[in-house]
Design an enzyme around this catalytic site. Structure first.
Site, PDB file in Angstrom:
ATOM      1  N   LYS A  44       7.895  62.540 104.734  1.00  0.00           N
ATOM      2  CA  LYS A  44       7.890  62.237 106.169  1.00  0.00           C
ATOM      3  C   LYS A  44       7.018  63.276 106.872  1.00  0.00           C
ATOM      4  CE  LYS A  44       9.037  60.762 110.333  1.00  0.00           C
ATOM      5  NZ  LYS A  44       8.558  59.468 110.852  1.00  0.00           N
ATOM      6  N   GLY A  73       9.499  58.401 116.712  1.00  0.00           N
ATOM      7  CA  GLY A  73       9.320  59.641 117.464  1.00  0.00           C
ATOM      8  C   GLY A  73       9.335  60.894 116.599  1.00  0.00           C
ATOM      9  N   CYS A 129      -0.108  59.448 114.734  1.00  0.00           N
ATOM     10  CA  CYS A 129       1.232  59.038 115.177  1.00  0.00           C
ATOM     11  C   CYS A 129       1.176  58.477 116.595  1.00  0.00           C
ATOM     12  CB  CYS A 129       2.201  60.211 115.144  1.00  0.00           C
ATOM     13  SG  CYS A 129       3.805  59.774 115.850  1.00  0.00           S
ATOM     14  N   ILE A 191      -4.291  52.216 106.965  1.00  0.00           N
ATOM     15  CA  ILE A 191      -4.144  52.577 108.358  1.00  0.00           C
ATOM     16  C   ILE A 191      -2.704  53.015 108.649  1.00  0.00           C
ATOM     17  CG2 ILE A 191      -5.906  50.959 109.189  1.00  0.00           C
ATOM     18  CD1 ILE A 191      -3.612  49.000 109.929  1.00  0.00           C
ATOM     19  N   ASN A 192      -2.533  53.732 109.735  1.00  0.00           N
ATOM     20  CA  ASN A 192      -1.209  53.884 110.318  1.00  0.00           C
ATOM     21  C   ASN A 192      -0.859  52.552 110.996  1.00  0.00           C
ATOM     22  OD1 ASN A 192       1.147  55.022 111.614  1.00  0.00           O
ATOM     23  ND2 ASN A 192       0.153  57.023 111.486  1.00  0.00           N
ATOM     24  N   GLY A 248      -1.030  49.133 104.726  1.00  0.00           N
ATOM     25  CA  GLY A 248      -0.908  48.162 105.809  1.00  0.00           C
ATOM     26  C   GLY A 248      -0.798  46.731 105.332  1.00  0.00           C
TER      27      GLY A 248
HETATM   28  C1  DHB Z   1       6.008  58.298 113.523  1.00  0.00           C
HETATM   29  C2  DHB Z   1       5.260  57.154 113.461  1.00  0.00           C
HETATM   30  C3  DHB Z   1       4.005  57.198 112.900  1.00  0.00           C
HETATM   31  O1  DHB Z   1       3.232  56.092 112.805  1.00  0.00           O
HETATM   32  C4  DHB Z   1       3.517  58.401 112.425  1.00  0.00           C
HETATM   33  O2  DHB Z   1       2.297  58.441 111.901  1.00  0.00           O
HETATM   34  C5  DHB Z   1       4.269  59.541 112.493  1.00  0.00           C
HETATM   35  C6  DHB Z   1       5.531  59.488 113.054  1.00  0.00           C
HETATM   36  C7  DHB Z   1       7.337  58.240 114.117  1.00  0.00           C
HETATM   37  O3  DHB Z   1       7.522  57.522 115.104  1.00  0.00           O
HETATM   38  O4  DHB Z   1       8.229  58.956 113.637  1.00  0.00           O
END
Ligand code: DHB
Length: 310
Positions: A44, A73, A129, A191-192, A248
């Site tokens: 994470k 978040g 993020c 991708i994110n 993705g």
């Molecule tokens: C979170 C979401 C994301 O896409 C990321 O890259 C990092 C954190 C999140 O909301 O925790």
């Protein structure tokens, strides 16, 4: 056999979790690492200190199976927790340590600690993020991205890559690739989630997640075309020594295969891992092997980047 190599580190399978999914606690990280069908795990994204994240509900699965929306978040156990976790592992899988500081200085501080540590895996610098109120997705600001990478590579020597947000314009692909090619990146991950989508509940006419008035990062089948476009466009533009991680919209072995056709070395699973659990890796690998066998391929090298145009 389904293998890959990034920065001299060998992966004996090409699938792993996408950062954020099943990777916040040591128990979750253990489950991804323990799967016979994962090449690795990514932690994470961490901040210097523990964060509880946004208010709940903050994650939602569309009932039609089209995808997910989240605004977690950046809940995480804090940098030291993940450092402690990764340095205790005996695994031969090269671990990805994801960092997502809320400021340039936070990122530089965490990267200095990683540089000085015994950690011998890879580092993913998350520049994308979308869910921290008031904080933009860094990699949409090309000047700031260039500035951060310049400072990072003034001292950082371990294998480092970046996690990017999706881009939607050909000139933006050109511009970000030109910046990334100036640095000795080990990999780029695209991708994110597609940031700041909005999902509405049909029965109640309300948003489905609470933070930010319902806006959140979109994942799953809804984002597959955008993910493939980003992997393809970046693979066509980045130095060949920068490896690609495709993330993705992966729910089937066919999706994994298409990411590889676009140039992915490794493929990550986010929404579908959240929905299906770690069993997803065995299913996807078996589905991929069936496709490769039917098409007569004996190695991923025959497929990687070989998308045909008409
Ligand atoms: C979170 C979401 C994301 O896409 C990321 O890259 C990092 C954190 C999140 O909301 O925790």
């Amino acid at each position: 056999n389904l293998t890959a190599n990034i920065a001299g580190l060998n992966f004996n399978h090409i699938l792993l979790n996408a950062a954020g999914v099943m990777c916040q606690t040591s128990e979750e990280l253990d489950r991804v690492l323990a799967s016979e069908y994962t090449g690795s795990v990514v932690t994470k994204s961490s901040t210097p200190s523990l964060r509880p994240g946004n208010v709940s509900p903050r994650y939602y699965e569309l009932s039609n199976g089209l995808g997910t929306i989240n605004s977690m978040g950046l809940p995480n156990e804090g940098f030291d927790y993940y450092m402690d976790y990764v340095t205790k592992q005996q695994t031969d899988k090269p671990i990805f340590f994801s960092v997502a500081g809320l400021s340039k200085q936070d990122n530089l501080d965490m990267l200095h600690q990683l540089e000085q540590s015994d950690f011998d895996g890879l580092i993913e610098l998350n520049l994308s993020c979308p869910n921290v109120p008031g904080k933009p997705q860094t990699a949409y600001d090309f000047e700031t991205t260039h500035e951060i990478l310049t400072e990072v590579f003034s001292f950082f020597t371990k294998p480092l890559g970046v996690k990017l947000p999706p881009y939607f314009d050909i000139v933006h692909f050109d511009q970000i690739a030109k910046i990334l090619n100036q640095f000795p990146l080990a990999f780029v991950n695209a991708i994110n989630s597609i940031g700041n989508g909005l999902v509405i509940d049909e029965a109640t006419d309300t948003v489905v997640i609470k933070p930010k008035g319902g806006f959140g990062g979109v994942g799953g089948p809804l984002v597959k075309a955008t993910a493939l476009a980003n992997v393809r466009a970046l693979r066509q533009r980045l130095n060949p020594n920068i490896k690609m991680i495709g993330t993705g919209g992966v729910t089937t072995g066919r999706d994994v295969y298409e990411h590889i056709l676009c140039g992915a070395d490794l493929v990550e699973v986010g929404s579908q891992l959240a929905i299906e659990g770690v069993g997803v890796f065995e299913r996807l690998e078996n589905e991929l092997i069936t496709i490769l066998t039917e098409k007569g391929y004996s190695s991923l090298d025959e497929v990687r980047g070989q998308l045909k145009i008409i």
